[in-house]
Design an enzyme around this catalytic site. Structure first.
Site, PDB file in Angstrom:
ATOM      1  N   GLU A 190     -10.213  23.244 -49.599  1.00 32.23           N
ATOM      2  CA  GLU A 190     -11.709  23.691 -49.093  1.00 32.23           C
ATOM      3  C   GLU A 190     -11.974  25.055 -49.954  1.00 32.23           C
ATOM      4  OE1 GLU A 190     -11.000  24.195 -44.936  1.00 32.23           O
ATOM      5  OE2 GLU A 190     -11.568  22.245 -44.699  1.00 32.23           O
ATOM      6  N   VAL A 191     -12.296  25.040 -51.410  1.00 33.43           N
ATOM      7  CA  VAL A 191     -12.609  25.998 -52.147  1.00 33.43           C
ATOM      8  C   VAL A 191     -14.087  25.869 -51.953  1.00 33.43           C
ATOM      9  CG1 VAL A 191     -12.374  26.869 -54.399  1.00 33.43           C
ATOM     10  CG2 VAL A 191     -10.644  25.239 -53.314  1.00 33.43           C
TER      11      VAL A 191
END
Length: 492
Positions: free
Chosen positions: A152-153
C-alpha cells in the site's frame, strides 16, 4: 477439486504491536497457547514498540513504554521454548506513518500530506531504513527470515522528485517501486546474506511477468499474497501465483486473517467470516501451480489498519477466531469435530465470541488468557449498540419535551424531566459498572493507555451525550421547582 488440510509450509501467526501491545505477563500466557493451537511461528510487527536507539529513539511510543531490549529477547525466548519461529516485520516503503509523522523525517515523505509513503529518491531514506533494519536484527540474531513490508505505497510517483524521474522516457511507476525495493533488499542481503526476505505482494499484482523478471527481485524476495476476504477469488489467486512463477518468483507465501480486517473500528471478531477466508485459501493450496514453492501462510491479526487509525478487535476477543482458523487449516474443513476441538482447547461453549456469554465458565476463572475481557467487551459492545442507548435521539420524552430548544430555554414540565432523569440514570447505572470492569481487565493485559483509548473511542461517544443530557435535566429541574418540592417516587 480435492481439499485437504494445510500441508504446504508453515503456519505463522501475526501479532501487530502498533496498537494494544500486550503486557509481557500476557504474552507469557499467549505465546504458548498459540503454539498449542497449531502455529509454527510468529510474525512480529513492532512499529513504535521496538526500542529504537540513537537518532531513531524518537520512533519509540510515548503513550506507553516500548518493549525494552530485554523484553524483546524474552519474547524470542518464549517463542523458542514453545517451538515457534520468529519473523520480524519492518516496513520499508509504505505504512511508515510511525516514522514520517515526526518532524525530523518530514522531508522524507513522498508527498507532504501523506504520512505513510517514503520518498525513494533520497539517500537519507535508504539510510534510515537500513538503520531501522540493523537495530531490529541486532536484537534478533537467530532469525532466518525478515518481512520488509512494502504494501500500500499510496501516492507513489506524485512527489516532485518522482514526477521528474518519471518524465524520463522508458521509466514508469512500476520501475520506481521495484527500484527502491530491490535497492533496499540487496543492501540487507549484502550484510545478512543468510536471510530470506518477504514482501507483501499487492504492489506487484498489476505488473507484467517481464517487468518482474527484469526487476532484480528474483532470488532476492519472496512475495506474500494477501487476501482476507471470505469470498477470496481462488482461480484469480492461483493465476497470480502462476504469473509470479513465470517471472521467476517461485518461492511465495499466502496471508489470511483471523481478526482486524472486517471493519476499521470493529470490537467483536466474527469467527465464521475468518474461517471462510481460510477455507478459500485451502482451495488455493490444493491448486498451487507446478513450480510454485509455497513457504506457508501468515495468519494476520491487525490491531490497527494503520498507525493513526482506531483500534480493531483486541487480541482476547480474536482468540476463538484464531483457534478456529488454525484448526480449519489442520483439518482441511470446519466440521463439527473441528469446532469441538476449538471449544475444548479454549474451554468455551461456542466458536463465536458472542457465545462466551453463555459459557458455563463465564464470569469465573478464564479458561483461555483474556477470556474475561473478551466476555466484557462482547457484553459492553452489545449494550452500546442497543436501541435503548440511542436514548438521546429516540426517547419520546426527550424528542417531545426536552429538545435543544427546551434545553436552552430551561422551561420544561418538571414531571417530564423527572421521567427523563429516571430513565437516563437507570441506563447509566447499568453501563458504568461494565465500563469499569472492562477498563480494569484491559489494564491487566495491556498498557493503561490502551484502556483509555478503547474507552474513549467506543464508550465515550455514547456515554457523553447521555451524561450531558442528565446534567441539563438536573440544572433545569432545580430552576423550576420550589425549594420545598419533593420528587415523585421513581417510575411514577
Amino acid at each position: 477439486m480435492n481439499i485437504s488440510h494445510w500441508t504446504t509450509g508453515k503456519k505463522i501467526v501475526h501479532l501487530d504491536f502498533k496498537g494494544a501491545p500486550p503486557r509481557m505477563s500476557y504474552l507469557q500466557k499467549l505465546i504458548p497457547l498459540i503454539a498449542d493451537l497449531g502455529a509454527d511461528g510468529l510474525l512480529l510487527e513492532y512499529e513504535d514498540m521496538f526500542p529504537y536507539d540513537g537518532e531513531l529513539k524518537v520512533l519509540q511510543a510515548t503513550d506507553h513504554p516500548p518493549y525494552s531490549p530485554e523484553e524483546i529477547k524474552m519474547i524470542q525466548d518464549m517463542a523458542k521454548s514453545s517451538g515457534l519461529e520468529v519473523i520480524p516485520l519492518v516496513q520499508t516503503f509504505g505504512h511508515l506513518e510511525f516514522v514520517l509523522k515526526h518532524r525530523a523525517f518530514w522531508e522524507l515523505r513522498e508527498v507532504g500530506f501523506c504520512l505513510g509513503t517514503l520518498n525513494p529518491h533520497r539517500e537519507q531514506s535508504v539510510k534510515l531504513l537500513l538503520d531501522m533494519v540493523h537495530q531490529v536484527l541486532e536484537l534478533h540474531p537467530d532469525i532466518k527470515c525478515l518481512h520488509i513490508g512494502a504494501d500500500e505505497v499510496y501516492l507513489l510517483g506524485q512527489g516532485e522528485e518522482s514526477r521528474r524521474w518519471l518524465s524520463t522516457p522508458g521509466q514508469d511507476i512500476h520501475q520506481l517501486f521495484l527500484g527502491h525495493v530491490t535497492k533496499v533488499a540487496k543492501s540487507i542481503r549484502a550484510t545478512w546474506p543468510h536471510l530470506s526476505l518477504v514482501i507483501w505482494d499487492d504492489m506487484l499484482r498489476n505488473m507484467s511477468p517481464d517487468t518482474l523478471k527484469d526487476s532484480g527481485l528474483v532470488n532476492l524476495v519472496q512475495p506474500m499474497l494477501w487476501d482476507y476476504s471470505p469470498s477470496l477469488d481462488v482461480e484469480g489467486t492461483v493465476c497470480l501465483m502462476e504469473k509470479y512463477r513465470s517471472a521467476g518468483l517461485c518461492q511465495m507465501w499466502a496471508a489470511s486473517s483471523f481478526k482486524g480486517s472486517t471493519h476499521v473500528s470493529a470490537c467483536v471478531t466474527p469467527t465464521q467470516r475468518h474461517v471462510d477466508n481460510h477455507l478459500q485459501w485451502l482451495q488455493v493450496a490444493a491448486a498451487v501451480p507446478d513450480g510454485v514453492e509455497l513457504q506457508g501462510i501468515a495468519i494476520t491479526g491487525w490491531q490497527r489498519y494503520d498507525h493513526l487509525s482506531v483500534l480493531c478487535e483486541l487480541l482476547p476477543v480474536g482468540l476463538p477466531s484464531l483457534a478456529s482458523c488454525l484448526e480449519t487449516l489442520r483439518c482441511g474443513s470446519f466440521s463439527e469435530e473441528a469446532q469441538r476441538n476449538v471449544t475444548e482447547a479454549l474451554g468455551i461453549s461456542s466458536v463465536e465470541v458472542e457465545g462466551l456469554l453463555c459459557s458455563p465458565c463465564s464470569g469465573g476463572t478464564s479458561p483461555y488468557p483474556g477470556q474475561r475481557l473478551a466476555e466484557l467487551v462482547v457484553e459492553l459492545t452489545a449494550l452500546l449498540q442497543s436501541e435503548e442507548l440511542s436514548f438521546v435521539d429516540t426517547n419520546m420524552y426527550v424528542k417531545g419535551w426536552f429538545t435543544p430548544y427546551h434545553r436552552r430555554r430551561k422551561v420544561v414540565n418538571p414531571l417530564i424531566l423527572q421521567q427523563i432523569q429516571h430513565q437516563a440514570t437507570t441506563l447509566l447505572a447499568r453501563l458504568e459498572p461494565k465500563v469499569e470492569a472492562a477498563t480494569q481487565e484491559m489494564r491487566h493485559l495491556f498498557p493503561d493507555s490502551t484502556a483509555q483509548e478503547w474507552i474513549q473511542q467506543h464508550v465515550s461517544a455514547v456515554l457523553e451525550p447521555l451524561q450531558s443530557l442528565l446534567e441539563d435535566v438536573q440544572v433545569t429541574i432545580r430552576g423550576m421547582l420550589p425549594s420545598n418540592a419533593h420528587p415523585l417516587p421513581a417510575g411514577q
